[in-house]
Design a protein around this motif. Structure first.
Motif, PDB file in Angstrom:
ATOM      1  N   LEU A 121       1.018  -1.102  -0.084  1.00 42.71           N
ATOM      2  CA  LEU A 121       0.124   0.050  -0.060  1.00 42.71           C
ATOM      3  C   LEU A 121       0.898   1.155  -0.091  1.00 42.71           C
ATOM      4  O   LEU A 121       0.651   2.155  -0.649  1.00 42.71           O
ATOM      5  CB  LEU A 121      -0.816  -0.123   1.322  1.00 42.71           C
ATOM      6  CG  LEU A 121      -2.213  -0.596   1.243  1.00 42.71           C
ATOM      7  CD1 LEU A 121      -2.961  -0.440   2.237  1.00 42.71           C
ATOM      8  CD2 LEU A 121      -2.914  -0.141   0.012  1.00 42.71           C
ATOM      9  N   GLU A 122       2.024   1.093   0.850  1.00 40.52           N
ATOM     10  CA  GLU A 122       2.770   2.471   0.931  1.00 40.52           C
ATOM     11  C   GLU A 122       3.632   2.454  -0.453  1.00 40.52           C
ATOM     12  O   GLU A 122       3.751   3.651  -1.044  1.00 40.52           O
ATOM     13  CB  GLU A 122       3.959   1.916   1.862  1.00 40.52           C
ATOM     14  CG  GLU A 122       4.894   3.088   2.493  1.00 40.52           C
ATOM     15  CD  GLU A 122       4.256   4.090   3.285  1.00 40.52           C
ATOM     16  OE1 GLU A 122       4.635   5.162   3.212  1.00 40.52           O
ATOM     17  OE2 GLU A 122       2.983   3.803   3.704  1.00 40.52           O
ATOM     18  N   VAL A 123       3.891   1.456  -1.176  1.00 43.58           N
ATOM     19  CA  VAL A 123       4.545   1.545  -2.563  1.00 43.58           C
ATOM     20  C   VAL A 123       3.597   2.258  -3.639  1.00 43.58           C
ATOM     21  O   VAL A 123       3.841   2.942  -4.165  1.00 43.58           O
ATOM     22  CB  VAL A 123       5.104   0.252  -2.901  1.00 43.58           C
ATOM     23  CG1 VAL A 123       5.641   0.419  -4.310  1.00 43.58           C
ATOM     24  CG2 VAL A 123       5.892  -0.415  -2.097  1.00 43.58           C
ATOM     25  N   THR A 124       2.280   1.852  -3.285  1.00 46.86           N
ATOM     26  CA  THR A 124       1.311   2.273  -4.319  1.00 46.86           C
ATOM     27  C   THR A 124       1.140   3.655  -4.072  1.00 46.86           C
ATOM     28  O   THR A 124       0.927   4.517  -4.985  1.00 46.86           O
ATOM     29  CB  THR A 124      -0.200   1.536  -3.913  1.00 46.86           C
ATOM     30  OG1 THR A 124       0.247   0.115  -4.079  1.00 46.86           O
ATOM     31  CG2 THR A 124      -1.146   1.986  -4.974  1.00 46.86           C
ATOM     32  N   LYS A 125       1.248   4.007  -2.871  1.00 42.70           N
ATOM     33  CA  LYS A 125       1.043   5.520  -2.512  1.00 42.70           C
ATOM     34  C   LYS A 125       2.156   6.505  -3.085  1.00 42.70           C
ATOM     35  O   LYS A 125       1.863   7.462  -3.672  1.00 42.70           O
ATOM     36  CB  LYS A 125       1.257   5.739  -1.124  1.00 42.70           C
ATOM     37  CG  LYS A 125       0.615   7.059  -0.437  1.00 42.70           C
ATOM     38  CD  LYS A 125       0.699   7.411   1.057  1.00 42.70           C
ATOM     39  CE  LYS A 125       0.989   8.543   1.478  1.00 42.70           C
ATOM     40  NZ  LYS A 125       2.018   8.489   2.684  1.00 42.70           N
ATOM     41  N   TRP A 126       3.320   5.895  -2.912  1.00 45.88           N
ATOM     42  CA  TRP A 126       4.351   6.595  -3.647  1.00 45.88           C
ATOM     43  C   TRP A 126       4.293   6.605  -5.164  1.00 45.88           C
ATOM     44  O   TRP A 126       4.645   7.591  -5.868  1.00 45.88           O
ATOM     45  CB  TRP A 126       5.908   5.932  -3.374  1.00 45.88           C
ATOM     46  CG  TRP A 126       6.153   5.993  -1.861  1.00 45.88           C
ATOM     47  CD1 TRP A 126       5.878   7.058  -1.031  1.00 45.88           C
ATOM     48  CD2 TRP A 126       7.122   5.018  -1.253  1.00 45.88           C
ATOM     49  NE1 TRP A 126       6.460   6.809   0.270  1.00 45.88           N
ATOM     50  CE2 TRP A 126       7.271   5.504   0.084  1.00 45.88           C
ATOM     51  CE3 TRP A 126       7.817   3.896  -1.706  1.00 45.88           C
ATOM     52  CZ2 TRP A 126       7.952   4.786   0.771  1.00 45.88           C
ATOM     53  CZ3 TRP A 126       8.675   3.324  -0.752  1.00 45.88           C
ATOM     54  CH2 TRP A 126       8.643   3.843   0.657  1.00 45.88           C
ATOM     55  N   LEU A 127       3.703   5.548  -5.700  1.00 42.39           N
ATOM     56  CA  LEU A 127       3.589   5.519  -7.103  1.00 42.39           C
ATOM     57  C   LEU A 127       2.538   6.489  -7.661  1.00 42.39           C
ATOM     58  O   LEU A 127       2.748   7.380  -8.420  1.00 42.39           O
ATOM     59  CB  LEU A 127       3.072   3.890  -7.605  1.00 42.39           C
ATOM     60  CG  LEU A 127       4.115   2.865  -7.858  1.00 42.39           C
ATOM     61  CD1 LEU A 127       3.443   1.604  -7.871  1.00 42.39           C
ATOM     62  CD2 LEU A 127       5.389   3.148  -8.912  1.00 42.39           C
ATOM     63  N   LYS A 128       1.832   6.588  -6.908  1.00 42.91           N
ATOM     64  CA  LYS A 128       0.583   7.365  -7.185  1.00 42.91           C
ATOM     65  C   LYS A 128       0.804   8.756  -6.986  1.00 42.91           C
ATOM     66  O   LYS A 128       0.293   9.800  -7.539  1.00 42.91           O
ATOM     67  CB  LYS A 128      -0.838   7.033  -6.397  1.00 42.91           C
ATOM     68  CG  LYS A 128      -1.399   5.825  -7.123  1.00 42.91           C
ATOM     69  CD  LYS A 128      -1.825   5.824  -8.149  1.00 42.91           C
ATOM     70  CE  LYS A 128      -2.065   4.298  -8.868  1.00 42.91           C
ATOM     71  NZ  LYS A 128      -2.169   4.195 -10.215  1.00 42.91           N
ATOM     72  N   GLU A 129       1.861   9.068  -5.999  1.00 39.95           N
ATOM     73  CA  GLU A 129       2.327  10.624  -5.858  1.00 39.95           C
ATOM     74  C   GLU A 129       3.285  10.971  -6.786  1.00 39.95           C
ATOM     75  O   GLU A 129       3.536  12.290  -6.926  1.00 39.95           O
ATOM     76  CB  GLU A 129       2.914  10.556  -4.514  1.00 39.95           C
ATOM     77  CG  GLU A 129       1.863  10.873  -3.399  1.00 39.95           C
ATOM     78  CD  GLU A 129       2.518  10.643  -1.930  1.00 39.95           C
ATOM     79  OE1 GLU A 129       1.892  10.669  -1.058  1.00 39.95           O
ATOM     80  OE2 GLU A 129       3.695  10.311  -1.769  1.00 39.95           O
ATOM     81  N   ASP A 130       3.753  10.068  -7.673  1.00 39.19           N
ATOM     82  CA  ASP A 130       4.694  10.355  -8.659  1.00 39.19           C
ATOM     83  C   ASP A 130       4.139  10.761  -9.916  1.00 39.19           C
ATOM     84  O   ASP A 130       3.443   9.761 -10.605  1.00 39.19           O
ATOM     85  CB  ASP A 130       5.854   9.371  -8.747  1.00 39.19           C
ATOM     86  CG  ASP A 130       6.966   9.812  -9.642  1.00 39.19           C
ATOM     87  OD1 ASP A 130       6.744  10.207 -10.603  1.00 39.19           O
ATOM     88  OD2 ASP A 130       8.050   9.167  -9.420  1.00 39.19           O
TER      89      ASP A 130
END
Lengths: 121, 748
Positions: free
Chosen positions: A62-71
């Motif tokens: 979920l954390e990785v997804t958050k980073w992806l979506k913030e990029d």
């Protein structure tokens, strides 16, 4: 052009399963079992789709997804959560985390392939 | 703005012109320059017209002297360039003078021109004077070296007229220009004063300007409601303060004049209940300014009495000096006070002043309102905190009472101690001692019980949380390998990578089926565990019970066809509106039907009947299966218990019935089983979940399947129900849940 799918999965057997399934459909796969590496792979290879396990050794999917979506460069890549978190409320939690789709384990092969196709056309 | 020693009138002082005003007079300087050039040209023209034989050198001199006029008409320099223009004038005029006979010649007055130019350009005349002197000296020195020939007669006269007359006219023009410049300066100052006035009008406090004799000549800023401006103009001490405070105010004024500043608090004559603080400062020019503030609210918080308003110790000398009547703006002391000393503002400014003041007041009112709202919120918070504390206290005492009760209850079955003690020791002292000991022991026991209860509660909560975590983890850990098992077997089953031998195909099928079974088992175990942990939350909603049952039937249809059993649903034509957990209701039906299908041979029947009966929702699943041995019936409904020989058990998880029972109980209902070996089984679930509708209507079983209804009448107390056409004499076992409705017991 061959579509690229990044598989983030820490269980070897499940990784093999997803790889074999996607490979049989003619998709190219990138594989990693770590969240941080997933981010680097996404940046360097620009996959067309990401299959994301949620429980990972270091960082949660979920954390990785958050980073992806913030990029801004990566946020357009659809993320399908493929997870064994299948209890009440898990799907809502994961979708709210930014994942475009949710598949619970154990998967139904048909449903799995249908969902992947929905994103890769 | 730097202080300026400006007289009250608007007379030009001849002092330096500041930047903006000099700019304003630029047009005058150019016009003046052009005038000069025209005058000189006219003189030259006149000379040529009158004297045709005029010396061309003299005409040239006139031209040279007039040239800077043309330049000055086009160019209006500032700074250093201004100096060069004046220098140019000096050079040109000196040349003209030299050419026409030097300082003794007719054009010698032209040496004044640099001075006049400097006057029109503004910015000081000293350099003009210097250049004029320079021109004069130049003309004199050159004249000494080379004595130019002086003309004769009328020509000389004409040139003298031109020289003197031009300079005279130029001087008049220059003075006019210079004066207009300084008038412009005064206008600029007035504008600034007006701006300043607006600023002063916006002051959040009331500011007052006074002269040495308590004469108030200007009032600015936010007015104080309790003090009229009129009362202020009468003098701060003489009129604004009450008689009692007058001397103290005077003393403060004296103190400020002597030492630079002072403060005084006094009651205003217009409203003696208020307290006004005046902060006094001496201005550079020897007058006073005072900032007034209403401190009534602040003073009220301070200890009441004279000490609350400490007066400045009256200086001995200045006091008598304040007896004089207030002196107004005309006072000689008024003039030196800087820009704040302004006569009444023009009407337009006054309006602006007022509107600004009004706006300020409005803002202050808003701020005050916000402040009050904050205070109210704080009070509410306090009240909430208080009630919370009270609640906590109540809780504590309730706990204590509970613990005491528990200890007493525990003490009851062992009344061993008291009688022997009383019997053995008769002395009152011993008795008292014994009582004290008993009390102490009781208190100790109480304390221990409470500690134990608390520890147990905490531990229970901890255990529950650990259990929830464990369940979530277990679910995750079981599903992960199951994913590979089911995924790969599904790939094989679908022969995705080529043909399999029939045997291997069958094995793949079996692996996948077992995986699914394991999956169901996991789900059931989790549901059961959650229910046992009392963590299962019902999601209650209003819906038609028929829909949930139909959905379950649809899901089971395929399975029923596979095993060759006829699955039927019987339900009324009208909706059965219930307030229940939709998923639980569906799960109840699914589990019961699934069970029934497992134990019903091919060509048998499974019938699901849904009714609203006597305020209850009834779901019955009846089958024509193998039935249940009476010995097994008691165990059913307990987790992992299944009827029959162990060889048959593989067909179910053993949790299905337990879950049905648990779901029923969570809804406040119950589950009962009727069965006859070899004949069949009927499971009845009754839930008090019917939504209160006006048209509940009569019993709905009139039109339903006659085969099953008779068997499900609630039996008063585990007495076998009447014979049933299909099941013969089924044995009834009542499994009454926690929330069994009372109507059950009373029914005949």
């Amino acid at each position: 052009m061959t579509k690229k799918v990044l598989i983030v999965e820490d269980n070897e057997l499940n990784m093999k399963l997803f790889h074999d399934l996607l490979d049989a459909q003619g998709y190219e796969t990138l594989q990693t079992r770590e969240g941080l590496q997933a981010l680097a792979l996404a940046r360097n290879h620009r996959p067309d789709l990401i299959l994301m396990d949620i429980q990972l050794p270091e960082i949660s999917g979920l954390e990785v997804t958050k980073w992806l979506k913030e990029d801004d460069d990566l946020s357009h890549i659809p993320v399908i959560a493929v997870t064994a978190f299948a209890m009440k409320g898990d799907e809502e939690r994961i979708r709210e985390g930014g994942c475009e789709a949710y598949i619970s384990k154990p998967i139904s092969v048909t449903y799995f392939l249908d969902t992947v196709r929905r994103f890769l056309g | 703005m730097a202080p300026q020693s400006e007289a009250s009138g608007s007379e030009a002082s001849g002092s330096e012109a500041s930047g903006p005003s000099a700019r304003r007079s630029g047009g005058g300087a150019r016009l003046w320059s052009l005038g000069w050039a025209v005058l000189v040209a006219a003189g030259a023209g006149l000379a040529l017209a009158l004297f045709a034989d005029a010396n061309p050198v003299w005409i040239t001199a006139l031209a040279i002297g007039g040239l800077p006029g043309l330049l000055g008409a086009l160019w209006r320099p500032t700074g250093l360039a201004r100096l060069s223009l004046i220098g140019l004038w000096a050079t040109a005029t000196a040349s003209a003078v030299v050419l026409t006979g030097g300082v003794g010649g007719p054009l010698s007055p032209w040496c004044l021109m640099p001075l006049l130019v400097a006057l029109t350009l503004g910015g000081g005349v000293l350099d003009g004077v210097l250049f004029s002197l320079l021109a004069l000296v130049l003309a004199a020195v050159i004249g000494l070296a080379a004595q130019p020939p002086l003309p004769h007669g009328n020509v000389l006269l004409l040139f003298a007229v031109i020289g003197a007359g031009n300079v005279l006219l130029a001087a008049l023009g220059a003075i006019t220009v210079a004066r207009r410049g300084s008038q412009a300066l005064t206008r600029a100052q007035q504008a600034e004063v007006a701006e300043l006035q607006v600023l002063l009008g916006d002051l959040p406090h009331l500011a007052v300007a006074l002269d040495r004799n308590d004469g108030v000549f200007a009032v600015f800023g936010q007015p104080l409601p309790v003090m009229s401006h009129a009362s202020l103009y009468g003098g701060l001490a003489a009129a604004a303060a009450t008689d009692a405070d007058r001397d103290r105010v005077r003393a403060a004024l004296g103190e400020a004049l002597d030492h630079g500043d002072s403060d005084v608090t006094f009651a205003p004559a217009t409203d003696p209940s208020h307290r006004i603080t005046a902060a006094l400062r001496r201005t550079a020019s020897g007058g006073l300014v005072a900032v007034l503030r209403d401190v009534t609210g602040e003073a009220a918080r301070a200890p009441v009495g004279g000490a609350a308003f400490p007066a400045i110790a009256p200086g001995p000398a200045p006091v008598p000096a304040y007896g004089a009547a207030p002196v107004r703006a005309a006072s000689p002391f008024a003039a030196p006070i800087p820009a704040t000393v302004v006569p009444a503002p023009p009407p337009a400014d006054q309006t602006r002043l007022l509107s600004l003041t009004a706006r300020l007041a409005e803002t202050q009112v808003k701020a005050k309102e916000a402040d009050q709202a904050r205070l109210r919120a704080e009070e509410e918070l306090h009240a909430m905190r208080d009630s919370l504390l009270a609640l906590e206290a109540q809780l504590k005492s309730a706990h204590a009472a509970h613990a005491a009760l528990e200890t007493q209850a525990r003490a009851v079955p062992t009344p061993v101690f008291a009688p022997p003690v009383v019997a053995a020791v008769s002395a009152p002292a011993a008795e008292a001692e014994g009582r004290i000991a008993a009390l102490t022991a009781q208190v100790a026991a109480l304390e221990a019980a409470r500690a134990e209860a608390e520890a147990r509660g905490a531990k229970a909560e901890e255990t529950l949380q650990a259990r929830s975590r464990f369940l979530a983890n277990m679910s995750h850990e079981l599903r992960t390998p199951l994913n590979a098992i089911m995924g790969f077997s599904e790939i094989m089953r679908a022969r995705m990578f080529g043909e399999l031998t029939p045997k291997y195909g069958e094995y793949a099928e079996l692996i996948h089926e077992s995986g699914r079974h394991l999956m169901d088992l996991i789900s059931d175990v989790l549901d059961m565990s959650k229910i046992e942990a009392e963590r299962f939350q019902l999601d209650r909603e209003m819906f038609d019970a028929r829909e949930a049952v139909s959905a379950a039937l649809r899901l089971m249809r395929v399975q029923a066809e596979e095993v060759g059993v006829n699955l039927r649903g019987v339900m009324p034509g009208q909706p059965i509106l219930v307030d229940a957990d939709r998923r639980a209701l569906k799960q109840i039906t699914l589990n019961l039907v699934s069970n029934a299908l497992k134990f019903t041979p091919r060509t048998g029947h499974v019938t699901v009947t849904t009714h609203a009966v006597g305020g209850l929702l009834e779901i019955t699943v009846a089958d024509t299966g193998i039935g249940i041995d009476p010995a097994d019936l008691k165990r059913l409904g307990r987790p992992f218990e299944q009827a029959g020989a162990s060889g048959d058990r593989a067909r179910g998880t053993g949790l299905g019935l337990s879950l049905v029972k648990a779901f029923a109980q969570l809804h406040g209902g119950d589950m009962s089983i009727e069965s006859q070996l070899g004949e069949g089984t009927a499971v009845l679930v009754r839930l008090p979940v019917l939504a209160p509708t006006p048209a509940e209507g009569p019993r709905q079983d009139g039109g339903s399947d006659t085969a099953s209804t008779g068997a499900h009448r609630p039996a008063p107390s585990a007495v076998p129900a009447p014979a049933n056409a299909e099941y013969g004499h089924p044995r009834v076992v009542r499994m009454v849940g926690r929330g069994a409705p009372p109507s059950d017991r009373g029914a005949a």
